[in-house]
Design a protein around this motif. Structure first.
Motif, PDB file in Angstrom:
ATOM      1  N   VAL A 182       0.731  -1.033   0.199  1.00 32.76           N
ATOM      2  CA  VAL A 182       0.022   0.123  -0.071  1.00 32.76           C
ATOM      3  C   VAL A 182       0.705   1.265   0.000  1.00 32.76           C
ATOM      4  O   VAL A 182       0.494   2.401  -0.628  1.00 32.76           O
ATOM      5  CB  VAL A 182      -1.021  -0.102   1.153  1.00 32.76           C
ATOM      6  N   ARG A 183       1.907   1.252   0.853  1.00 30.49           N
ATOM      7  CA  ARG A 183       2.865   2.426   0.807  1.00 30.49           C
ATOM      8  C   ARG A 183       3.527   2.573  -0.349  1.00 30.49           C
ATOM      9  O   ARG A 183       3.330   3.928  -0.877  1.00 30.49           O
ATOM     10  CB  ARG A 183       3.894   2.291   2.062  1.00 30.49           C
ATOM     11  N   ASP A 184       3.933   1.673  -1.191  1.00 30.40           N
ATOM     12  CA  ASP A 184       4.539   1.927  -2.522  1.00 30.40           C
ATOM     13  C   ASP A 184       3.538   2.115  -3.297  1.00 30.40           C
ATOM     14  O   ASP A 184       3.952   2.865  -4.576  1.00 30.40           O
ATOM     15  CB  ASP A 184       5.666   0.687  -2.728  1.00 30.40           C
ATOM     16  N   ALA A 185       2.485   1.635  -3.428  1.00 34.58           N
ATOM     17  CA  ALA A 185       1.518   1.990  -4.388  1.00 34.58           C
ATOM     18  C   ALA A 185       1.070   3.433  -4.628  1.00 34.58           C
ATOM     19  O   ALA A 185       0.958   4.038  -5.397  1.00 34.58           O
ATOM     20  CB  ALA A 185       0.464   1.059  -4.199  1.00 34.58           C
ATOM     21  N   THR A 186       0.902   3.858  -3.366  1.00 34.32           N
ATOM     22  CA  THR A 186       0.545   5.339  -3.111  1.00 34.32           C
ATOM     23  C   THR A 186       1.846   6.213  -3.521  1.00 34.32           C
ATOM     24  O   THR A 186       1.488   7.209  -4.243  1.00 34.32           O
ATOM     25  CB  THR A 186       0.402   5.630  -1.542  1.00 34.32           C
ATOM     26  N   THR A 187       3.082   5.935  -3.335  1.00 31.29           N
ATOM     27  CA  THR A 187       4.191   6.570  -3.824  1.00 31.29           C
ATOM     28  C   THR A 187       3.921   6.731  -5.372  1.00 31.29           C
ATOM     29  O   THR A 187       4.108   7.457  -5.977  1.00 31.29           O
ATOM     30  CB  THR A 187       5.191   6.224  -3.204  1.00 31.29           C
ATOM     31  N   ALA A 188       4.028   5.374  -5.777  1.00 30.09           N
ATOM     32  CA  ALA A 188       4.079   5.165  -7.117  1.00 30.09           C
ATOM     33  C   ALA A 188       2.875   5.833  -7.870  1.00 30.09           C
ATOM     34  O   ALA A 188       3.289   6.135  -9.329  1.00 30.09           O
ATOM     35  CB  ALA A 188       4.064   3.730  -7.709  1.00 30.09           C
ATOM     36  N   ALA A 189       1.743   5.800  -7.468  1.00 30.40           N
ATOM     37  CA  ALA A 189       0.730   6.306  -8.245  1.00 30.40           C
ATOM     38  C   ALA A 189       0.678   7.935  -7.998  1.00 30.40           C
ATOM     39  O   ALA A 189       0.227   8.417  -8.909  1.00 30.40           O
ATOM     40  CB  ALA A 189      -0.590   6.011  -7.576  1.00 30.40           C
TER      41      ALA A 189
ATOM     42  N   ALA B 111       8.773  -0.348  -5.461  1.00 31.70           N
ATOM     43  CA  ALA B 111       7.790   0.200  -6.164  1.00 31.70           C
ATOM     44  C   ALA B 111       7.708   0.535  -7.731  1.00 31.70           C
ATOM     45  O   ALA B 111       8.932   0.559  -8.158  1.00 31.70           O
ATOM     46  CB  ALA B 111       7.505   1.674  -5.745  1.00 31.70           C
ATOM     47  N   PRO B 112       6.792   0.396  -8.409  1.00 38.57           N
ATOM     48  CA  PRO B 112       7.117   0.509 -10.051  1.00 38.57           C
ATOM     49  C   PRO B 112       7.426   1.450 -10.538  1.00 38.57           C
ATOM     50  O   PRO B 112       7.914   1.399 -11.800  1.00 38.57           O
ATOM     51  CB  PRO B 112       5.422   0.008 -10.493  1.00 38.57           C
ATOM     52  N   SER B 113       7.582   2.573  -9.755  1.00 38.58           N
ATOM     53  CA  SER B 113       7.905   3.871 -10.455  1.00 38.58           C
ATOM     54  C   SER B 113       9.515   4.112 -10.186  1.00 38.58           C
ATOM     55  O   SER B 113       9.828   5.110 -10.586  1.00 38.58           O
ATOM     56  CB  SER B 113       7.171   5.108  -9.768  1.00 38.58           C
ATOM     57  N   PHE B 114      10.045   2.906  -9.777  1.00 36.04           N
ATOM     58  CA  PHE B 114      11.520   2.918  -9.245  1.00 36.04           C
ATOM     59  C   PHE B 114      12.465   3.413 -10.490  1.00 36.04           C
ATOM     60  O   PHE B 114      12.185   2.543 -11.601  1.00 36.04           O
ATOM     61  CB  PHE B 114      11.956   1.977  -8.445  1.00 36.04           C
ATOM     62  N   ARG B 115      13.230   4.328 -10.322  1.00 33.15           N
ATOM     63  CA  ARG B 115      14.167   4.461 -11.539  1.00 33.15           C
ATOM     64  C   ARG B 115      15.367   5.067 -10.946  1.00 33.15           C
ATOM     65  O   ARG B 115      15.432   6.090 -10.110  1.00 33.15           O
ATOM     66  CB  ARG B 115      13.616   5.478 -12.832  1.00 33.15           C
TER      67      ARG B 115
END
Length: 475
Positions: A269-276, A435-439
């Motif tokens: 949930v934490r990572d989904a919030t950040t990534a979205a 997180a899927p937004s990781f780069r």
């Protein structure tokens, strides 16, 4: 607020120039005037290529490229707060995210300086076959040629540097067309390159209508490479119109995340919030689809809705703000229409859903039809669809059915499930419990299928811009 580029925003070997027409750039939140930029024509775009071609005929030694890029890194760090404020003013990106972008830009410029000093080449053992007896062979890397860089609004500093830094490291002069939504940041960066000692013609900033400028570059045989970050439709159209050029295309996506029944739900949930929600969801790797195994679906949906509802929104200069305004009123209206259409098709809003001017509340949708644009296309805003699945395997099928494939993430406690996901998921990057937004700025970054071709990440971008020449000697 910096107005460095106001009055001198078209830069070529002839220096900063005015044009007959000018655009006024306004603050994304207050509407106040920030400055003006010159509106270039096709003739100006061609003049920029002329300047780049002259620069490449003169050449610039790798050590000189490295010195300039290292100094640009230092100057960005010195002017970090000013640059962050300008990014926020132009784009509405929350100030904490703008500062993070500036910090990344410092790294991108430094990495580019390092790569300028270690361009690859290798010996080739031609005597591995009889015909090669008595020869010595090696490859010499050289620049492909002039690079046309077309950049988006969402990372108006760091994504420009991801084009310009590797190009200069490789010895390629650049003609640059930044987003019309964020030209002042690109202008300020160009001025820093000038201050760092980059000779005239190596970086040529052209602001104005994309069609006029880019059309001229596509038609010009002196432009060897087109590097573009933006929508899939535009990217593939550029490639179709200039098939003999090399293309590095970083295009759209509708990033997916899979939550297995054995996942750490708090972390997911934490990572989904950040990534979205980072950058108000305006990034190609922003989370858009979450597939959750049925046993934990209700708990995940409820927790994600609470997390979204608690996310601070509003004035991007407020240190607490996570979600600021979208880039334009048209963007907000489009996304609001998509959400309303999804509701009419049976979707339910679990959090958010409202739009006020350009500010969209962080939105969680459930029961979204699989063929809805919010699932199939790129939303580019703070909206996530949660989809219940019976197994991770079923989720993989849905993830890979999409036309896009940039980043995707899996949350699980199982190594076997992780490896199966890594093998089967069609994406440029597969992340597990990340997180899927990781780069990061030195990793190979790019997509498959509709998400593009080629790779960025400084070392990998340099490789895209080099050509190898084989030299064979027989003493």
């Amino acid at each position: 607020m910096s107005r460095t580029t106001s009055g001198r925003t078209f830069s070529t070997a002839g220096g900063w120039q005015d044009t007959a027409e000018r655009w006024t750039i306004t603050d994304s939140w207050t509407g106040a005037d920030l400055g003006t930029v010159s509106v270039a024509t096709k003739q100006h775009a061609t003049a920029a290529v002329d300047a780049a071609a002259a620069a490449m005929r003169t050449g610039l030694a790798p050590h000189a490229r490295a010195r300039v890029l290292a100094e640009v890194s230092r100057l960005i760090e010195t002017h970090a707060e000013e640059l962050a404020g300008l990014i926020t003013a132009e784009t509405g990106k929350p100030i904490t995210a703008s500062r993070a972008e500036v910090a990344r830009a410092v790294i991108t410029a430094r990495l580019s300086a390092e790569e300028a000093g270690r361009l690859p080449g290798e010996t080739v053992p031609l005597d591995a076959v009889e015909a090669g007896d008595g020869t010595f062979a090696f490859t010499m890397p050289g620049p492909l040629g002039i690079v046309a860089a077309v950049t988006p609004f969402n990372f108006p500093l760091n994504l420009v540097l991801h084009k310009v830094g590797p190009a200069l490291a490789a010895g390629c002069a650049v003609v640059l067309k930044p987003s019309e939504h964020a030209p002042l940041t690109a202008g300020r960066l160009t001025a820093l390159f000038e201050r760092a000692g980059l000779p005239a013609g190596w970086l040529n900033l052209v602001t104005g209508p994309p069609a006029d400028i880019v059309d001229a570059w596509l038609a010009d045989d002196r432009v060897a490479v087109v590097t573009f970050t933006g929508s899939s439709a535009v990217g593939w159209r550029l490639k179709a119109r200039s098939p003999r050029k090399r293309h590095v295309l970083e295009l759209g996506s509708n990033t997916a995340m899979v939550v297995a029944a054995d996942a750490d739900l708090d972390r997911a949930v934490r990572d989904a919030t950040t990534a979205a929600l980072s950058g108000s969801g305006q990034a190609c790797v922003s989370l858009q689809r979450v597939y959750v195994e049925r046993p934990v679906a209700s708990a995940f949906q409820a927790a994600l809705a609470r997390s979204f509802a608690a996310t601070p929104c509003g004035d991007p200069r407020d240190e607490r703000t996570v979600v600021g305004p979208l880039i334009s009123r048209d963007a907000a209206e489009r996304l609001a229409a998509w959400v309303a259409a999804a509701q009419r098709a049976g979707a339910r809003v679990a959090a958010g859903g409202s739009v006020e001017d350009r500010l969209m509340a962080p939105t969680v949708l459930v029961d979204v039809p699989r063929d809805n644009p919010l699932v199939c296309e790129e939303a580019f805003g703070p909206v996530v669809s949660v989809i219940v699945v019976d197994s991770v395997s079923a989720a993989i099928d849905e993830v890979t059915a999409a036309d896009y494939g940039l980043n995707t993430a899996l949350y699980t406690g199982s190594l076997a499930t992780s490896l199966d996901y890594a093998r089967r998921a069609e994406a440029g990057t597969v992340l597990v419990n990340v997180a899927p937004s990781f780069r990061t700025d030195h990793m190979p970054y790019g997509g498959v299928k509709g998400s593009g071709q080629g790779r960025e990440g400084v070392k990998y971008a340099v490789a895209e811009l080099l050509q190898e020449k084989l030299v064979v000697l027989r003493p």
